[in-house]
Write an enzyme that holds these catalytic residues in place. Structure first.
Site, PDB file in Angstrom:
ATOM      1  N   PHE A   1       0.855  -1.190   0.000  1.00  0.00           N
ATOM      2  CA  PHE A   1       0.000   0.000   0.000  1.00  0.00           C
ATOM      3  C   PHE A   1       0.885   1.232   0.000  1.00  0.00           C
ATOM      4  CE2 PHE A   1      -2.498   3.478   1.732  1.00  0.00           C
ATOM      5  CZ  PHE A   1      -3.647   3.373   0.972  1.00  0.00           C
TER       6      PHE A   1
ATOM      7  N   ASP B   1       9.408   2.565   1.630  1.00  0.00           N
ATOM      8  CA  ASP B   1       8.223   3.277   2.103  1.00  0.00           C
ATOM      9  C   ASP B   1       8.078   2.979   3.591  1.00  0.00           C
ATOM     10  OD1 ASP B   1       5.747   4.177   2.859  1.00  0.00           O
ATOM     11  OD2 ASP B   1       4.676   3.409   1.107  1.00  0.00           O
TER      12      ASP B   1
ATOM     13  N   LYS C   1       2.977  10.133   8.533  1.00  0.00           N
ATOM     14  CA  LYS C   1       2.187   9.757   9.713  1.00  0.00           C
ATOM     15  C   LYS C   1       2.605  10.435  11.020  1.00  0.00           C
ATOM     16  CE  LYS C   1       0.153   5.461   8.040  1.00  0.00           C
ATOM     17  NZ  LYS C   1      -1.270   5.777   7.987  1.00  0.00           N
TER      18      LYS C   1
HETATM   19  C1  LIG Z   1       3.014   2.284   3.792  1.00  0.00           C
HETATM   20  C2  LIG Z   1       2.127   3.429   3.438  1.00  0.00           C
HETATM   21  N1  LIG Z   1       2.412   4.184   2.367  1.00  0.00           N
HETATM   22  C3  LIG Z   1       1.655   5.239   2.030  1.00  0.00           C
HETATM   23  C4  LIG Z   1       0.529   5.584   2.753  1.00  0.00           C
HETATM   24  C5  LIG Z   1      -0.308   6.775   2.351  1.00  0.00           C
HETATM   25  O1  LIG Z   1      -0.143   7.795   3.285  1.00  0.00           O
HETATM   26  P1  LIG Z   1      -1.224   8.959   3.447  1.00  0.00           P
HETATM   27  O2  LIG Z   1      -2.500   8.326   3.868  1.00  0.00           O
HETATM   28  O3  LIG Z   1      -0.636   9.873   4.486  1.00  0.00           O
HETATM   29  O4  LIG Z   1      -1.327   9.649   2.136  1.00  0.00           O
HETATM   30  C6  LIG Z   1       0.180   4.815   3.870  1.00  0.00           C
HETATM   31  C7  LIG Z   1      -1.031   5.134   4.642  1.00  0.00           C
HETATM   32  O5  LIG Z   1      -1.548   4.338   5.375  1.00  0.00           O
HETATM   33  C8  LIG Z   1       0.998   3.716   4.221  1.00  0.00           C
HETATM   34  O6  LIG Z   1       0.725   2.947   5.277  1.00  0.00           O
END
Ligand SMILES: Cc1ncc(COP(=O)(O)O)c(C=O)c1O
Length: 389
Positions: free
Chosen positions: A128, A215, A244
């Site tokens: 994700f 990520d 986050k």
């Molecule tokens: C691993 C990862 N990447 C990207 C995102 C996307 O982040 P945002 O919701 O702040 O745009 C998330 C959100 O849960 C995530 O867990």
């Protein structure tokens, strides 16, 4: 559901009026223990006095000046991020998905520089990375993507944790520019890769001249017992995305890079109106200082280690439990059946938790929880699972 909100979430029927530390109070004054931190955001807990003070103070000075002028707090934040990641330069934005977009644009521009027309990015199944079009296209979930085609091209998928699959792609294709991977997959259900996986990915990237992008939007910022989850292995990426918990609730993200990836842009090629404004940058600096001064990585390691051990011991013989996974305070308990109704059941017992992939109870409590609060979360989750029938 509210008549005037777009239908993007199915919220639990509760709203919180205030919080303090790991506690939340609903509008009727009932108290709950927060075991999800607004999806891994409020790592310092709610209404942290130092964070509140810095936000209030900055609000009386300057919220926004725009990136057409220097922003000293943003410069300080970039320096602190370089320090905790071991990387060199940061672009500060407003969310995780924007940090991913920045990483993907770095990949495109450096890939074009190497003569690749469509620079390919190897991404993992079940990953994700966010909801904007490129981040969504990188994401390994057909469910999240369905209906939004055409997706952005250039993503090549491999099973998470499978090095042979990547080596096979390397033999077949000449158009790869990067690997994008979560060191621990979050939305997929807290999936921890085999030991050595990230190190091997680093070797492959070195061998083939690809960028390695981690990520760490969910796994970063002390949650797993290190500043960043990949630091459990002796490996360093070229690009890292973080967000986050960075400002404990103010919207912020950052893409941090080293080497040629850090030098990819020139003025005008990327930007953000709000990104790195004085309010959010100063708050993020304070958050990073608190995390360091209070050794929240060590705390997450100890508290999370105890919780994981308890779950593993006490759930070992439970036929409804497939696996207990995690690192530090990033914990997933996969059941053999649908776990969604446990969200409301937990709420009824005064604990706010999350379920991902329908079967995985996900716990991302504030890193400041004490032993008693950790024990309460364990007890409630344990009893919910025991009483499933
Ligand atoms: C691993 C990862 N990447 C990207 C995102 C996307 O982040 P945002 O919701 O702040 O745009 C998330 C959100 O849960 C995530 O867990």
């Amino acid at each position: 559901m509210n008549d005037h909100l777009m239908n993007t979430y199915a919220p639990l029927p509760v709203a919180f009026a205030r919080g303090e530390g790991a506690w939340l109070w609903d509008e009727d004054g009932r108290r709950y223990l927060d075991a999800i931190s607004g999806l891994g955001v409020c790592s310092l807990g709610h209404a942290h006095p130092q964070v509140a003070q810095v936000i209030a103070d900055q609000a009386t000075r300057l919220l926004h000046s725009g990136n057409l002028v220097r922003i000293p707090w943003q410069e300080q934040l970039a320096e602190k991020l370089a320090d905790v990641t071991g990387l060199e330069k940061a672009f500060i934005c407003n969310s995780g998905t924007e940090a991913i977009e920045c990483a993907l644009k770095i990949t495109r521009i450096t890939g074009h520089g190497k003569g690749l027309d469509v620079p390919g990015v190897i991404v993992m199944e079940q990953s994700f990375h966010g909801r904007t079009m490129a981040a969504l296209s990188a994401t390994g979930s057909r469910k999240a993507q369905a209906g939004f085609e055409p997706l952005v091209g250039g993503f090549i998928r491999a099973p998470f944790g499978d090095l042979d699959a990547i080596a096979k792609i390397a033999r077949r294709r000449q158009d790869i520019a990067a690997i994008l991977v979560e060191p621990i997959q979050g939305e997929a259900g807290i999936r921890v890769p085999p030991a050595g996986y990230l190190t091997q990915l680093r070797s492959l990237c070195d061998e083939f001249g690809w960028l390695l992008i981690f990520d760490e939007i969910q796994s970063g910022l002390c949650r797993t017992g290190k500043w960043y989850a990949h630091q459990h292995e002796n490996v360093i990426p070229d690009v890292l995305t973080t967000a986050k918990a960075l400002a404990n609730g103010l919207p912020v993200g950052a893409c941090v890079a080293r080497g040629p990836a850090a030098e990819a842009f020139s003025p005008g090629q990327h930007g953000s109106t709000f990104g790195g404004n004085p309010l959010v940058s100063r708050t993020a600096c304070t958050v990073l200082d608190i995390m360091r001064n209070e050794d929240l990585a060590g705390r997450a390691h100890r508290t999370g280690g105890n919780m994981l051990e308890q779950f593993r011991q006490r759930l070992a013989a439970n036929p409804d439990v497939r696996e207990v996974r995690g690192r530090g305070l990033m914990i997933g308990i996969e059941l053999t059946r649908d776990a969604n109704r446990l969200k409301q059941a937990a709420l009824d017992r005064g604990v706010l938790l999350n379920v991902t992939q329908d079967r995985v109870i996900r716990l991302l409590p504030p890193l400041i929880i004490d032993a008693e609060q950790a024990e309460e979360i364990v007890e409630v989750v344990f009893s919910l699972i025991e009483e499933l029938d």
